[in-house]
Structures are given as structure tokens and as C-alpha cells.
Write a protein that holds these residues in place. Structure first.
Motif, PDB file in Angstrom:
ATOM      1  N   PRO A   3      -0.820   6.890  -2.042  1.00 46.32           N
ATOM      2  CA  PRO A   3      -0.594   5.827  -3.029  1.00 46.32           C
ATOM      3  C   PRO A   3      -1.901   5.332  -3.659  1.00 46.32           C
ATOM      4  CG  PRO A   3       0.815   5.465  -1.151  1.00 46.32           C
ATOM      5  CD  PRO A   3      -0.103   6.603  -0.794  1.00 46.32           C
ATOM      6  N   GLU A  14      -2.764  -0.311  -5.576  1.00 45.27           N
ATOM      7  CA  GLU A  14      -1.971   0.456  -4.611  1.00 45.27           C
ATOM      8  C   GLU A  14      -0.653  -0.251  -4.309  1.00 45.27           C
ATOM      9  OE1 GLU A  14      -2.477   2.259  -0.102  1.00 45.27           O
ATOM     10  OE2 GLU A  14      -4.208   1.431  -1.125  1.00 45.27           O
ATOM     11  N   LYS A  18       3.281   1.150  -4.586  1.00 45.47           N
ATOM     12  CA  LYS A  18       4.253   1.073  -3.492  1.00 45.47           C
ATOM     13  C   LYS A  18       5.504   0.299  -3.891  1.00 45.47           C
ATOM     14  CE  LYS A  18       0.977   1.541   0.287  1.00 45.47           C
ATOM     15  NZ  LYS A  18       0.373   0.875   1.456  1.00 45.47           N
ATOM     16  N   ASN A  19       5.356  -0.679  -4.778  1.00 45.68           N
ATOM     17  CA  ASN A  19       6.500  -1.487  -5.194  1.00 45.68           C
ATOM     18  C   ASN A  19       7.291  -0.864  -6.346  1.00 45.68           C
ATOM     19  OD1 ASN A  19       6.016  -3.485  -3.295  1.00 45.68           O
ATOM     20  ND2 ASN A  19       4.732  -4.675  -4.688  1.00 45.68           N
ATOM     21  N   TYR A  21       7.242   2.674  -7.473  1.00 46.83           N
ATOM     22  CA  TYR A  21       7.422   4.127  -7.598  1.00 46.83           C
ATOM     23  C   TYR A  21       8.877   4.509  -7.839  1.00 46.83           C
ATOM     24  CZ  TYR A  21       8.967   4.486  -2.706  1.00 46.83           C
ATOM     25  OH  TYR A  21       9.656   4.367  -1.531  1.00 46.83           O
ATOM     26  N   LYS A  30       7.917  11.618   2.489  1.00 47.63           N
ATOM     27  CA  LYS A  30       7.590  10.809   3.652  1.00 47.63           C
ATOM     28  C   LYS A  30       6.927  11.695   4.705  1.00 47.63           C
ATOM     29  CE  LYS A  30       9.265   7.039   4.367  1.00 47.63           C
ATOM     30  NZ  LYS A  30       8.805   5.693   4.317  1.00 47.63           N
ATOM     31  N   LEU A  35       3.728   7.331   2.747  1.00 44.25           N
ATOM     32  CA  LEU A  35       4.210   7.866   1.475  1.00 44.25           C
ATOM     33  C   LEU A  35       3.174   8.833   0.920  1.00 44.25           C
ATOM     34  CD1 LEU A  35       5.524   4.750  -0.481  1.00 44.25           C
ATOM     35  CD2 LEU A  35       6.867   6.566   0.524  1.00 44.25           C
TER      36      LEU A  35
END
Length: 51
Positions: A3, A14, A18-19, A21, A30, A35
């Protein structure tokens, strides 16, 4: 790509990667709890978004 690497490419934080994508349509891979993103998926997103 991590990320953090994706954030560097997209010039965002970053946390934003993460929030957001899922909303951006990036499919993560995964690895345990981590991630990871494929470079080609990030390039496809950039191409769709900015042509």
C-alpha cells in the motif's frame, strides 16, 4: 506492491489507499493479513481514471 508503494504512485497517503482501494476498483492480494496489489492492476486503474 505494498500500500505504501501504491500511495507513492498515486500521490496519496497509505491510509487513503487502505480506505479507498475498493471504491477505486483495485483488487488486493491478501498475504496473511497484509494487502498487496499487482502493478498491472494499478496501471489499469490509472489508465481508466486518467487515460
Amino acid at each position: 506492491m505494498t500500500p505504501a508503494e501504491v500511495a507513492g504512485w498515486l500521490k496519496v497517503s497509505e491510509v487513503t489507499v487502505k480506505n479507498k482501494y475498493r471504491a477505486w476498483g483495485l483488487r488486493p492480494q491478501k498475504v496473511g493479513r497484509l494487502l498487496r496489489f499487482r502493478e498491472r492492476d494499478v496501471l489499469d486503474y490509472l489508465d481508466r481514471r486518467y487515460g
